[in-house]
Design a protein around this motif. Structure first.
Motif, PDB file in Angstrom:
ATOM      1  N   PRO A   1      66.877 113.309  60.688  1.00 51.08           N
ATOM      2  CA  PRO A   1      65.409 113.377  60.768  1.00 51.08           C
ATOM      3  C   PRO A   1      64.884 113.938  62.088  1.00 51.08           C
ATOM      4  O   PRO A   1      63.731 114.380  62.147  1.00 51.08           O
TER       5      PRO A   1
ATOM      6  N   THR B   1      65.610 120.484  53.241  1.00 55.89           N
ATOM      7  CA  THR B   1      65.313 119.067  53.042  1.00 55.89           C
ATOM      8  C   THR B   1      66.520 118.188  53.313  1.00 55.89           C
ATOM      9  O   THR B   1      66.392 117.102  53.877  1.00 55.89           O
ATOM     10  N   ALA B   2      67.702 118.637  52.900  1.00 58.71           N
ATOM     11  CA  ALA B   2      68.900 117.838  53.140  1.00 58.71           C
ATOM     12  C   ALA B   2      69.111 117.610  54.632  1.00 58.71           C
ATOM     13  O   ALA B   2      69.505 116.521  55.069  1.00 58.71           O
TER      14      ALA B   2
ATOM     15  N   GLU C   1      66.740 114.972  55.720  1.00 59.71           N
ATOM     16  CA  GLU C   1      67.141 113.656  55.232  1.00 59.71           C
ATOM     17  C   GLU C   1      68.256 113.060  56.088  1.00 59.71           C
ATOM     18  O   GLU C   1      68.233 111.892  56.442  1.00 59.71           O
ATOM     19  N   TRP C   2      69.237 113.885  56.386  1.00 62.15           N
ATOM     20  CA  TRP C   2      70.403 113.386  57.106  1.00 62.15           C
ATOM     21  C   TRP C   2      70.152 113.273  58.600  1.00 62.15           C
ATOM     22  O   TRP C   2      70.653 112.368  59.254  1.00 62.15           O
TER      23      TRP C   2
ATOM     24  N   TYR D   1      59.938 117.050  51.211  1.00 64.92           N
ATOM     25  CA  TYR D   1      60.663 117.996  50.364  1.00 64.92           C
ATOM     26  C   TYR D   1      59.880 119.273  50.121  1.00 64.92           C
ATOM     27  O   TYR D   1      60.448 120.346  49.954  1.00 64.92           O
TER      28      TYR D   1
ATOM     29  N   THR E   1      69.860 106.414  43.715  1.00 68.85           N
ATOM     30  CA  THR E   1      69.231 107.504  42.975  1.00 68.85           C
ATOM     31  C   THR E   1      69.198 107.230  41.486  1.00 68.85           C
ATOM     32  O   THR E   1      68.688 108.021  40.717  1.00 68.85           O
TER      33      THR E   1
ATOM     34  N   ALA F   1      70.447 108.052  55.688  1.00 66.75           N
ATOM     35  CA  ALA F   1      69.926 108.172  54.325  1.00 66.75           C
ATOM     36  C   ALA F   1      70.922 107.676  53.281  1.00 66.75           C
ATOM     37  O   ALA F   1      70.555 107.441  52.135  1.00 66.75           O
TER      38      ALA F   1
ATOM     39  N   ALA G   1      58.520 111.143  51.642  1.00 66.30           N
ATOM     40  CA  ALA G   1      59.661 111.922  51.164  1.00 66.30           C
ATOM     41  C   ALA G   1      59.198 113.091  50.297  1.00 66.30           C
ATOM     42  O   ALA G   1      59.732 114.206  50.390  1.00 66.30           O
TER      43      ALA G   1
ATOM     44  N   ARG H   1      72.458 105.440  47.752  1.00 66.90           N
ATOM     45  CA  ARG H   1      71.096 105.894  47.962  1.00 66.90           C
ATOM     46  C   ARG H   1      70.159 105.366  46.887  1.00 66.90           C
ATOM     47  O   ARG H   1      68.957 105.545  46.960  1.00 66.90           O
TER      48      ARG H   1
END
Length: 464
Positions: free
Chosen positions: A153, A146-147, A150-151, A99, A10, A241, A95, A8
């Motif tokens: 949509p 949010t997760a 993200e995973w 969140y 990060t 993601a 993003a 990702r």
């Protein structure tokens, strides 16, 4: 899990100087807003103090957010300020808003408990970094964290529905490994729901809609088993993601007591062992695909649904109990009856039994009884009490005619509004009363057969 996160981009999660705890990696560093915020700030070469100032919060609070603490949702103004400071591009701005704006918890029809909705919203958010969502009995998405967005949509789309997406959206066939097994699992769930709610028109429409897809129709016609939920299923999915990396998740399904028709689902990301025969928890791979429900399971599900509805009614009553202690004083009996609302039901026969100066009125909308007592000329005291309180005061031997009719109204007010749930509760109560009476009769016969006890004789002799 560390390898999955590296895809990702990060950043290096171990390089922070301030606020670290001996190099320990916090949950937020693996996934979520804290890790994302940290990377953006470092890329922009901005220190934590400036970022905190842009968000109008203390540096200490900001540092905790980067370390994985769940922050309060940022306003759009705060998002814009931070975006400008960190020079975020369009995708990063999206993003950031995702969140912090996320999904509002839209309650199903009839729910009017905002404090419980807020509590569920908090619970959903606090599942991070695990994906979590809340859906109604038709699998419409009511809220998500949010997760989850993200995973998957698709949950952000208008009228998002799990069943429609899983069975008819091409993306689902890409994200689910062994989509055909998942399709069978969802068809089993639909058939189980149809068996437990045969007269549900909305459920029937959902089934007809998904059967318009040729592949789904084939699964429907060839799958003859049923299944209630996906609780405990361990399966692999491809996550966009994570650069379409395959990860393994466990699905947990729970029923919130405050919204018993809804499902609260958490998907926990577990470290897979790479074994095609055994899943991450050591079980047989895709063993859930072979599970089936029986007619007994259907009957049990109906009973649980009715019980959850009854429990929901009881929970509401406990919350309202404090309000029932309120007392008011009015000038006339007519003014007192107005406290029951427009749908108030006068209880003259019950009132006569309970006292010459009493006037009782059932307030169905409030689930209470307005008990008014004339304390003097032009002075009526008004108290809201539970129907059960009134029922307990009425002598059982007097139940006939108008009094019996009014008592029916009172007893009905103590039961769930839903007819099926009320019927189930009545059956439970009758069974409880029958059991109690049988035990009392047995105890009475035992006492009568044994005669006076020695202690009893001694007590008589002492009195004499």
């Amino acid at each position: 899990m560390d390898e999955g996160i590296s895809h990702r981009g990060t950043g290096s999660v171990g390089e922070e100087t301030s606020g670290d705890h001996g190099g320990q990696q916090l949950a937020g560093h693996f996934m979520g807003f804290g890790a994302l915020l940290r990377r953006w700030r470092k890329d922009a070469r901005v220190n934590q103090a400036r970022a905190a100032k842009a968000l109008a919060m203390s540096e200490r609070t900001y540092r905790k957010i980067e370390q994985g603490a769940m922050p309060p949702r940022l306003t759009r103004a705060q998002c814009e300020s931070l975006s400008e400071l960190l020079q975020l591009d369009r995708d990063e701005q999206h993003a950031l808003v995702l969140y912090n704006v996320g999904s509002g918890l839209v309650p199903p029809s009839g729910a009017d408990q905002p404090e419980l909705q807020q509590a569920l919203r908090l619970l959903i958010d606090r599942q991070m970094p695990s994906a979590a969502y809340l859906c109604d009995q038709y699998w419409n998405i009511l809220a998500f964290n949010t997760a989850m967005a993200e995973w998957w949509p698709w949950v952000m789309e208008r009228d998002a529905n799990l069943i429609r997406w899983a069975l008819t959206d091409p993306a689902a066939r890409t994200q689910y490994q062994d989509w055909d097994k998942h399709a069978s699992a969802y068809v089993k769930i639909l058939k189980f729901a149809a068996a437990t709610r045969p007269d549900d028109a909305e459920l029937a429409r959902l089934i007809e809609d998904i059967k318009k897809d040729a592949d789904v129709r084939h699964v429907w016609e060839t799958e003859h088993d049923m299944g209630e939920t996906r609780d405990g299923h361990v399966y692999r999915v491809r996550v966009p993601a994570l650069n379409w990396e395959v990860v393994e998740v466990v699905s947990h399904v729970l029923y919130p007591a405050s919204m018993p028709d809804c499902r609260f689902v958490v998907m926990t990301w577990v470290e897979g062992n790479g074994d095609d025969e055994r899943d991450a928890l050591g079980g047989t791979r895709n063993a859930w695909a072979a599970t089936t429900a029986t007619p007994d399971d259907v009957a049990t599900a109906r009973w649980h649904a009715q019980t959850r509805a009854a429990e929901d009614a009881a929970t509401r009553w406990r919350r309202e109990a404090a309000a029932l202690s309120s007392r008011a004083v009015v000038a006339t009996a007519e003014d007192a009856s107005l406290h029951a609302g427009k749908d108030g039901v006068p209880l003259p026969a019950v009132s006569q039994v309970l006292g010459p100066n009493a006037q009782l009125t059932l307030a169905p909308g409030k689930g209470s009884v307005v008990w008014a007592v004339e304390e003097g000329v032009g002075c009526w005291s008004v108290t809201h009490v539970s129907p059960a309180t009134v029922i307990a005061r009425v002598p059982s031997g007097a139940l006939e005619g108008e009094l019996l009719t009014e008592m029916r109204h009172l007893v009905r007010a103590t039961l769930p509004a839903d007819t099926t749930a009320a019927t189930a509760r009545i059956a439970e109560l009758l069974n409880e009363r029958d059991t109690e009476q049988r035990v009392l009769r047995d105890l009475l016969h035992t006492i009568q057969r044994s005669g006076p006890s020695e202690d009893g004789d001694r007590g008589v002799r002492q009195k004499s």
